[in-house]
Design a protein around this motif. Structure first.
Motif, mmCIF file in Angstrom:
data_model
loop_
_atom_site.group_PDB
_atom_site.id
_atom_site.type_symbol
_atom_site.label_atom_id
_atom_site.label_comp_id
_atom_site.label_asym_id
_atom_site.label_seq_id
_atom_site.Cartn_x
_atom_site.Cartn_y
_atom_site.Cartn_z
ATOM 1 N N THR A 21 1.560 -4.233 3.981
ATOM 2 C CA THR A 21 3.341 -3.434 3.599
ATOM 3 C C THR A 21 3.138 -2.145 3.332
ATOM 4 O OG1 THR A 21 5.370 -5.543 3.023
ATOM 5 C CG2 THR A 21 5.738 -3.347 3.153
ATOM 6 N N VAL A 22 3.317 -0.926 3.933
ATOM 7 C CA VAL A 22 2.890 0.403 3.875
ATOM 8 C C VAL A 22 3.810 0.470 3.785
ATOM 9 C CG1 VAL A 22 1.639 2.758 5.166
ATOM 10 C CG2 VAL A 22 1.071 0.128 5.220
ATOM 11 N N TYR A 23 4.136 1.789 2.347
ATOM 12 C CA TYR A 23 5.014 2.595 2.074
ATOM 13 C C TYR A 23 4.414 4.234 1.450
ATOM 14 C CZ TYR A 23 6.631 -1.215 0.395
ATOM 15 O OH TYR A 23 7.622 -2.675 0.336
ATOM 16 N N ALA A 24 4.999 5.473 2.157
ATOM 17 C CA ALA A 24 5.092 6.767 1.762
ATOM 18 C C ALA A 24 5.578 7.867 1.288
ATOM 19 C CB ALA A 24 5.243 7.405 3.403
ATOM 20 N N TYR A 25 4.505 8.197 0.305
ATOM 21 C CA TYR A 25 5.535 8.584 -0.568
ATOM 22 C C TYR A 25 5.662 10.324 -0.482
ATOM 23 C CZ TYR A 25 5.191 12.048 -4.970
ATOM 24 O OH TYR A 25 5.806 12.210 -6.632
ATOM 25 N N ASN A 26 7.080 10.488 -0.401
ATOM 26 C CA ASN A 26 7.600 11.742 0.563
ATOM 27 C C ASN A 26 8.453 12.584 -0.752
ATOM 28 O OD1 ASN A 26 7.657 10.317 3.441
ATOM 29 N ND2 ASN A 26 8.568 8.832 2.197
ATOM 30 N N ASP A 27 7.506 12.892 -1.727
ATOM 31 C CA ASP A 27 9.219 13.858 -2.423
ATOM 32 C C ASP A 27 8.380 15.136 -1.307
ATOM 33 O OD1 ASP A 27 8.791 14.440 -5.405
ATOM 34 O OD2 ASP A 27 7.825 16.128 -4.582
ATOM 35 N N PRO A 28 9.247 16.000 -1.512
ATOM 36 C CA PRO A 28 9.055 16.915 -0.267
ATOM 37 C C PRO A 28 8.173 18.457 -1.110
ATOM 38 C CG PRO A 28 11.671 17.204 -1.446
ATOM 39 C CD PRO A 28 10.699 15.964 -2.108
ATOM 40 N N VAL A 29 8.258 18.711 -2.091
ATOM 41 C CA VAL A 29 7.744 19.823 -2.938
ATOM 42 C C VAL A 29 6.100 18.744 -3.605
ATOM 43 C CG1 VAL A 29 7.095 20.887 -5.125
ATOM 44 C CG2 VAL A 29 9.256 20.516 -3.709
ATOM 45 N N VAL A 30 5.761 17.501 -3.489
ATOM 46 C CA VAL A 30 4.556 17.050 -4.419
ATOM 47 C C VAL A 30 3.617 16.296 -3.633
ATOM 48 C CG1 VAL A 30 3.931 15.210 -6.346
ATOM 49 C CG2 VAL A 30 5.894 17.076 -6.787
ATOM 50 N N LYS A 31 2.589 16.424 -3.232
ATOM 51 C CA LYS A 31 1.432 15.974 -2.215
ATOM 52 C C LYS A 31 1.294 14.658 -3.006
ATOM 53 C CE LYS A 31 -2.503 17.382 0.910
ATOM 54 N NZ LYS A 31 -3.151 17.836 0.978
ATOM 55 N N TYR A 32 1.288 13.506 -2.427
ATOM 56 C CA TYR A 32 0.140 12.701 -3.147
ATOM 57 C C TYR A 32 -1.120 11.783 -2.945
ATOM 58 C CZ TYR A 32 0.598 7.353 -4.495
ATOM 59 O OH TYR A 32 0.023 6.597 -5.110
ATOM 60 N N HIS A 33 -1.952 11.674 -3.736
ATOM 61 C CA HIS A 33 -3.643 11.920 -4.053
ATOM 62 C C HIS A 33 -3.833 10.079 -4.772
ATOM 63 C CE1 HIS A 33 -7.366 14.044 -4.691
ATOM 64 N NE2 HIS A 33 -7.274 13.543 -3.739
ATOM 65 N N ALA A 34 -3.012 10.198 -5.581
ATOM 66 C CA ALA A 34 -3.768 9.205 -6.591
ATOM 67 C C ALA A 34 -4.144 8.090 -5.831
ATOM 68 C CB ALA A 34 -2.010 8.663 -7.362
ATOM 69 N N LYS A 35 -5.335 7.474 -6.445
ATOM 70 C CA LYS A 35 -6.042 6.196 -5.759
ATOM 71 C C LYS A 35 -6.343 4.678 -7.368
ATOM 72 C CE LYS A 35 -8.510 10.199 -3.839
ATOM 73 N NZ LYS A 35 -9.308 11.139 -3.445
ATOM 74 N N TYR A 36 -5.568 4.271 -6.656
ATOM 75 C CA TYR A 36 -5.703 3.075 -7.855
ATOM 76 C C TYR A 36 -5.202 2.048 -7.019
ATOM 77 C CZ TYR A 36 -0.687 3.353 -8.114
ATOM 78 O OH TYR A 36 0.064 3.604 -8.462
ATOM 79 N N ALA A 37 -5.376 1.003 -7.873
ATOM 80 C CA ALA A 37 -5.103 -0.334 -7.612
ATOM 81 C C ALA A 37 -5.503 -1.726 -8.587
ATOM 82 C CB ALA A 37 -6.809 -0.703 -6.489
ATOM 83 N N VAL A 38 -4.068 -2.506 -8.126
ATOM 84 C CA VAL A 38 -3.729 -3.783 -9.095
ATOM 85 C C VAL A 38 -3.659 -4.400 -8.479
ATOM 86 C CG1 VAL A 38 -2.476 -4.021 -11.138
ATOM 87 C CG2 VAL A 38 -2.472 -2.111 -10.993
ATOM 88 N N ALA A 39 -5.082 -5.959 -8.938
ATOM 89 C CA ALA A 39 -4.936 -7.185 -8.588
ATOM 90 C C ALA A 39 -3.242 -8.041 -9.554
ATOM 91 C CB ALA A 39 -6.032 -7.793 -8.435
ATOM 92 N N ASP A 40 -2.902 -8.849 -8.821
ATOM 93 C CA ASP A 40 -1.641 -9.388 -9.696
ATOM 94 C C ASP A 40 -1.479 -8.903 -10.858
ATOM 95 O OD1 ASP A 40 -2.329 -11.428 -7.482
ATOM 96 O OD2 ASP A 40 -4.208 -11.719 -8.787
ATOM 97 N N VAL A 86 0.998 -1.119 0.582
ATOM 98 C CA VAL A 86 -0.314 0.340 0.049
ATOM 99 C C VAL A 86 1.137 1.140 0.081
ATOM 100 C CG1 VAL A 86 -1.711 1.228 0.912
ATOM 101 C CG2 VAL A 86 -1.638 -1.204 1.411
ATOM 102 N N LEU A 87 0.793 2.172 -0.576
ATOM 103 C CA LEU A 87 1.201 2.960 -1.245
ATOM 104 C C LEU A 87 0.145 4.609 -0.691
ATOM 105 C CD1 LEU A 87 3.971 5.418 -2.384
ATOM 106 C CD2 LEU A 87 2.968 4.500 -4.137
ATOM 107 N N VAL A 88 0.335 5.634 0.679
ATOM 108 C CA VAL A 88 -0.030 6.510 0.919
ATOM 109 C C VAL A 88 0.919 8.360 0.938
ATOM 110 C CG1 VAL A 88 -1.432 4.895 2.065
ATOM 111 C CG2 VAL A 88 0.236 5.666 3.320
ATOM 112 N N THR A 89 -0.014 8.667 1.019
ATOM 113 C CA THR A 89 0.632 10.296 1.019
ATOM 114 C C THR A 89 1.395 10.191 2.521
ATOM 115 O OG1 THR A 89 -0.389 12.332 1.320
ATOM 116 C CG2 THR A 89 -1.938 10.736 2.369
ATOM 117 N N SER A 90 1.863 11.069 2.636
ATOM 118 C CA SER A 90 2.914 11.421 3.780
ATOM 119 C C SER A 90 2.130 13.226 4.866
ATOM 120 C CB SER A 90 4.098 11.485 3.826
ATOM 121 O OG SER A 90 4.891 12.646 2.625
ATOM 122 N N ARG A 91 1.429 13.775 3.294
ATOM 123 C CA ARG A 91 0.940 14.790 4.245
ATOM 124 C C ARG A 91 -0.725 14.657 4.128
ATOM 125 N NH1 ARG A 91 5.238 16.147 1.544
ATOM 126 N NH2 ARG A 91 3.792 17.605 -0.665
ATOM 127 N N ALA A 92 -1.252 14.752 4.938
ATOM 128 C CA ALA A 92 -3.233 15.579 4.608
ATOM 129 C C ALA A 92 -3.799 15.842 5.905
ATOM 130 C CB ALA A 92 -3.287 13.451 4.617
#
Length: 274
Positions: A87-106, A61-67
């Motif tokens: 397993t959780v990962y944070a998107y940590n770009d110092p400028v770009v905020k994370y807002h993407a919403k998608y999923a993929v199975a296999d 799972v990829l999540v935002t680091s700012r909200a």
């Protein structure tokens, strides 16, 4: 879910269909599930993620680091996700905020959405979910997950069906609007980008029928999703609002659709709101 040989792209617009699509995709996963989200508080989603892990699926799972709401809400989300075994990962770009919403199975299917995985978005908002088995979209989203997780630039050769903010969004939306021949319909309550507003006015002056629904409600639902329909033949659905902030300073994902049955469903939505 049906196989890619039997099913074209689908667009899910009703609340029940949207939630069912998310749950079904999680249940479909057999070896790997990738999930990108901004907010999630739906207990059913957490249960299905835990069930996926329990049957041996590698859930990332990829999540935002700012909200909005600060670190406390993010810590709670992170904790709920880790409790599922994901397993959780944070998107940590110092400028770009994370807002993407998608999923993929296999290796497919993939899902691109305008909604958050929340009780509110599953019941009370006008939103859309696109379900696709297109291998180029599936591969592109898996590549994007890997590069965003590792903090590197996304690949330059991704399918043009995917619109990425901030890398390609402004160019692709500009091309869509410039390429319209007869009509442009939009639902985007946040629409405010000066350049695209000026371009739409220019297209209107050139005879293209332009209608932008910016009201805070669509019928009984709160307007939340961002949907564009061009010439009645091409649609765009995703997290990306046509604001300077969303286009230029956020990780956003939208998908272009041409499947006739999906286009007909979106056309019906615009017809219903006048």
């Amino acid at each position: 879910m049906t196989s890619p040989t039997l099913h074209a792209d689908r667009v899910l617009l009703s609340p029940d269909e949207r939630r069912a699509a998310v749950i079904d995709l999680i249940r479909t996963a057999r070896t790997r599930l990738v999930l990108s989200l901004f907010r999630c508080n739906d207990k059913g989603v957490f249960r299905e993620l835990a069930a996926a892990v329990a049957r041996g699926v590698d859930v990332e799972v990829l999540v935002t680091s700012r909200a909005k709401g600060g670190k406390k809400k993010l810590r709670k989300l992170w904790q709920r996700l880790e409790e599922t075994g994901a397993t959780v990962y944070a998107y940590n770009d110092p400028v770009v905020k994370y807002h993407a919403k998608y999923a993929v199975a296999d290796e497919g299917p993939a899902l691109v959405a305008s909604l958050n995985l929340t009780k509110k978005c599953f019941a009370k908002t006008c939103d859309a979910v696109v379900l696709t088995w297109d291998p180029e979209v599936v591969h592109g989203l898996l590549q994007l997950t890997a590069t965003d997780r590792d903090g590197i630039a996304p690949p330059a050769n991704m399918t043009s069906r995917l619109i990425l903010g901030p890398e390609t969004a402004r160019r692709q939306f500009t091309e869509l609007i410039r390429g319209a021949r007869t009509s442009i319909f939009m639902i985007d309550p946040k629409f405010s980008d000066p350049d695209l507003m000026a371009l739409l006015e220019q297209r209107r002056a050139e005879g293209v029928h332009v209608h932008v629904h910016q009201d805070c409600r669509v019928g009984t639902m709160k307007a939340h999703g961002k949907i564009m329909l061009v010439d009645g033949t091409r649609a765009v659905v995703g997290s990306l609002a046509l604001t300077a902030l969303s286009i230029d300073f956020r990780r956003e994902v939208a998908i272009q659709i041409t499947e006739p049955s999906a286009i007909a469903d979106i056309q019906s939505l615009f017809t219903s709101i006048g």
